[in-house]
Write a protein that holds these residues in place. Structure first.
Motif, PDB file in Angstrom:
ATOM      1  N   LYS B 219       0.652  -1.302  -0.184  1.00 28.15           N
ATOM      2  CA  LYS B 219      -0.253   0.010  -0.048  1.00 28.15           C
ATOM      3  C   LYS B 219       0.753   1.014  -0.592  1.00 28.15           C
ATOM      4  N   ILE B 220       0.584   2.204  -0.599  1.00 25.33           N
ATOM      5  CA  ILE B 220       1.454   3.091  -1.361  1.00 25.33           C
ATOM      6  C   ILE B 220       0.672   4.877  -1.122  1.00 25.33           C
ATOM      7  N   ARG B 221       1.356   5.607   0.340  1.00 23.56           N
ATOM      8  CA  ARG B 221       0.788   6.703   0.344  1.00 23.56           C
ATOM      9  C   ARG B 221       2.478   7.745  -0.385  1.00 23.56           C
ATOM     10  N   ALA B 222       1.711   9.039  -0.166  1.00 27.91           N
ATOM     11  CA  ALA B 222       2.416   9.859  -0.047  1.00 27.91           C
ATOM     12  C   ALA B 222       2.714  10.596   1.060  1.00 27.91           C
ATOM     13  N   VAL B 223       3.592  10.858   1.785  1.00 27.21           N
ATOM     14  CA  VAL B 223       3.885  11.259   3.661  1.00 27.21           C
ATOM     15  C   VAL B 223       4.974  12.799   3.239  1.00 27.21           C
ATOM     16  N   LEU B 224       4.115  12.838   4.441  1.00 26.82           N
ATOM     17  CA  LEU B 224       5.794  13.654   5.291  1.00 26.82           C
ATOM     18  C   LEU B 224       6.244  12.795   6.714  1.00 26.82           C
ATOM     19  N   SER B 238       9.344  18.683   5.550  1.00 26.96           N
ATOM     20  CA  SER B 238       8.618  19.251   4.193  1.00 26.96           C
ATOM     21  C   SER B 238       8.811  18.489   3.091  1.00 26.96           C
ATOM     22  N   PRO B 240       8.478  15.783   1.008  1.00 31.70           N
ATOM     23  CA  PRO B 240       7.136  14.310   0.656  1.00 31.70           C
ATOM     24  C   PRO B 240       8.445  13.271   0.077  1.00 31.70           C
ATOM     25  N   LEU B 241       7.613  12.385   1.083  1.00 32.45           N
ATOM     26  CA  LEU B 241       8.023  11.114   0.782  1.00 32.45           C
ATOM     27  C   LEU B 241       7.307   9.625   0.505  1.00 32.45           C
ATOM     28  N   LEU B 242       8.079   8.602  -0.168  1.00 34.67           N
ATOM     29  CA  LEU B 242       7.023   7.362  -0.889  1.00 34.67           C
ATOM     30  C   LEU B 242       7.030   6.723   0.674  1.00 34.67           C
ATOM     31  N   THR B 265      12.349  10.364  -3.159  1.00 29.24           N
ATOM     32  CA  THR B 265      12.351   9.502  -5.059  1.00 29.24           C
ATOM     33  C   THR B 265      12.816  11.428  -4.949  1.00 29.24           C
ATOM     34  N   HIS B 269      12.680   6.519  -8.550  1.00 24.74           N
ATOM     35  CA  HIS B 269      11.405   6.278  -8.499  1.00 24.74           C
ATOM     36  C   HIS B 269      10.645   5.029  -8.521  1.00 24.74           C
ATOM     37  N   TYR B 270       9.715   4.881  -7.719  1.00 26.62           N
ATOM     38  CA  TYR B 270       8.330   3.435  -7.509  1.00 26.62           C
ATOM     39  C   TYR B 270       8.837   2.881  -8.975  1.00 26.62           C
TER      40      TYR B 270
END
Lengths: 275, 275
Positions: B219-224, B238, B240-242, B265, B269-270
């Motif tokens: 399950k992939i999201r973008a987060v800080l 600040s 953004p990370l996968l 990233t 990249h994924y």
DNA sequence: CAGTGGTCTAGACCACACT
DNA sequence: GTGTGGTCTAGACCACTGC
């Protein structure tokens, strides 16, 4: 029907070197032969069926000839045709249905509505919250910037259609997509056409433009949106988003679409199964 | 050769209802029969081979019996065994090599070094910049929080091993991983053991603990990142990370690892291929 | 050379869908 | 019932590996 009866090389030009039974070969010296490598019969059959698919001999959703018919046409056994179709089915180019036949795959009326969209709601209430609401922001014909052109295997400055749209789920804007399409193949594309069509865009491409997306590659990153993107998705510019760059291909690995998506992942996630 | 000659039900308990030739069946009323549904022979053979794999009859990397041998053992034709193995090969449980035999798949010595890691460098200089440098931050035995326990199909409070580490490529810390493993199966795990082992962690799991990861879900999201995570990855809070949450499974869909990764990233990249 | 996986065939029969 | 895909078999031969 069948004129000649030979085991290999049935209709198809056979590149396999026939190992001569006599040790003294007719061609005196040709030992290493780095060449054609050998391609099994079913692969050649697969290639021929593929050609018919490309040529549009059978349209998406249609029934293709039965295995027996194809076996007769290509002068091979049913088992060989079967193996060829097996691979095509594994690649999602055709769909088999026991008792009915084999159908050309289509993005419309497929069991999985959005074959290439891996974003899912966090809550397990399955099959999404019904349909997505689409809103076309923009749809215009432009000259391709260098990078877009490169990814679409075009020349810089070639005409491309550019579409921007927002997808919302249960009222929440969740996906912002920029789509680029070769201007050549998608001449008359309009915003109305896109919004009018129910179901996947890819299904419309098949119906209206005869373009079938067969596979795709995605590159995923985490990014922050710029002001405009943030506004369209109703988030702040400090909200991390998933950046999904997808190149979709037709037959023969010809790229036919570039799609850059920004996904909100506060209520959804990108799901991937690894085998 | 074979003692008895029966078509179906060879050694294996056959669940297929034999459609009786006579209309008057011995069992007077059993019409709908929603039951066992029918399982082809090769599926049953596949199941038997699977059992042997699970039981460790052949260890990872080892050669399994030839198709002819298995056919003899199970009293079916070679073609049926072939189809069973075909599926196992498609699921990456075994690997075929023409002229040599069929081998039990292993995460070690596999052509793809990191089978479950889809992160790639942006530059196309292929096979990564050699090995990743691993740094173990932490490795301890803890009681599983509710959510971790749920994902690993354990009970809250059960013992789990928890590992935190950073992977760096050409000197740049790129991946921060938190790994949870069932304490039961991974009793003696130490930081030294992890750092000592060259190659994929999953290969070590096979060798040291006899645990084979067979598939995984992400399950992939973008987060800080929080402050600690940011520091470990040498980025600001600040950036953004996968966020990649992976659950890896052994046989029978038993979850055996939860891995939460944070991927930078900016240089990687994924990558995902859609079919 | 023998042994292994890979291909190809031909024929029988089964499960499913339509009519 | 007929026709379709799906399974199963038996045997032949091919391509690759290693002795």
């Amino acid at each position: 029907m069948c004129a000649t009866t030979r085991r290999r090389a049935p209709t198809i030009p056979q590149n396999n070197m026939s190992s001569s039974s006599t040790t003294t070969s007719d061609t005196p010296v040709a030992p290493p032969a780095p060449g054609p490598a050998f391609s099994p019969l079913y692969q050649q059959i697969k290639g021929l069926i593929l050609q018919s698919l490309e040529a549009g001999e059978w349209r998406p959703g249609e029934l293709i000839p039965s295995e027996m018919e194809l076996a007769a046409r290509f002068r091979v056994s049913q088992g060989t045709v079967r193996k060829a179709i097996d691979e095509l089915a594994a690649e999602n180019l055709v769909m088999r249905r026991q008792g009915k036949g084999t159908f050309v795959a289509t993005h419309a009326a497929q069991q999985v509505q959005y074959r290439f969209l891996k974003l899912q709601p966090d809550t397990g209430d399955q099959r999404e919250e019904g349909r997505a609401q689409r809103q076309i922001i923009d749809c215009k014909r432009v000259r391709a910037p260098a990078e877009i052109a490169r990814l679409l295997a075009l020349r810089s400055g070639d005409a491309v259609m550019q579409v921007r749209r927002v997808l919302a789920f249960v009222g929440t804007p969740t996906i912002l997509e920029d789509i680029w399409l070769p201007g050549q193949a998608f001449k008359g594309l309009t915003a109305e056409q896109i919004s009018a069509y129910q179901g996947p865009t890819y299904a419309m491409f098949e119906l209206e433009y005869g373009v079938r997306m067969v596979r795709a590659d995605e590159k995923i990153r985490a990014v922050l949106p710029d002001a405009e993107q943030a506004e369209l998705l109703h988030v702040s510019t400090s909200t991390p988003l998933l950046s999904v760059e997808r190149v979709a291909y037709t037959y023969n690995d010809v790229p036919m679409e570039l799609r850059r998506g920004l996904y909100r992942t506060d209520t959804h996630h990108y799901r991937n199964a690894l085998n």
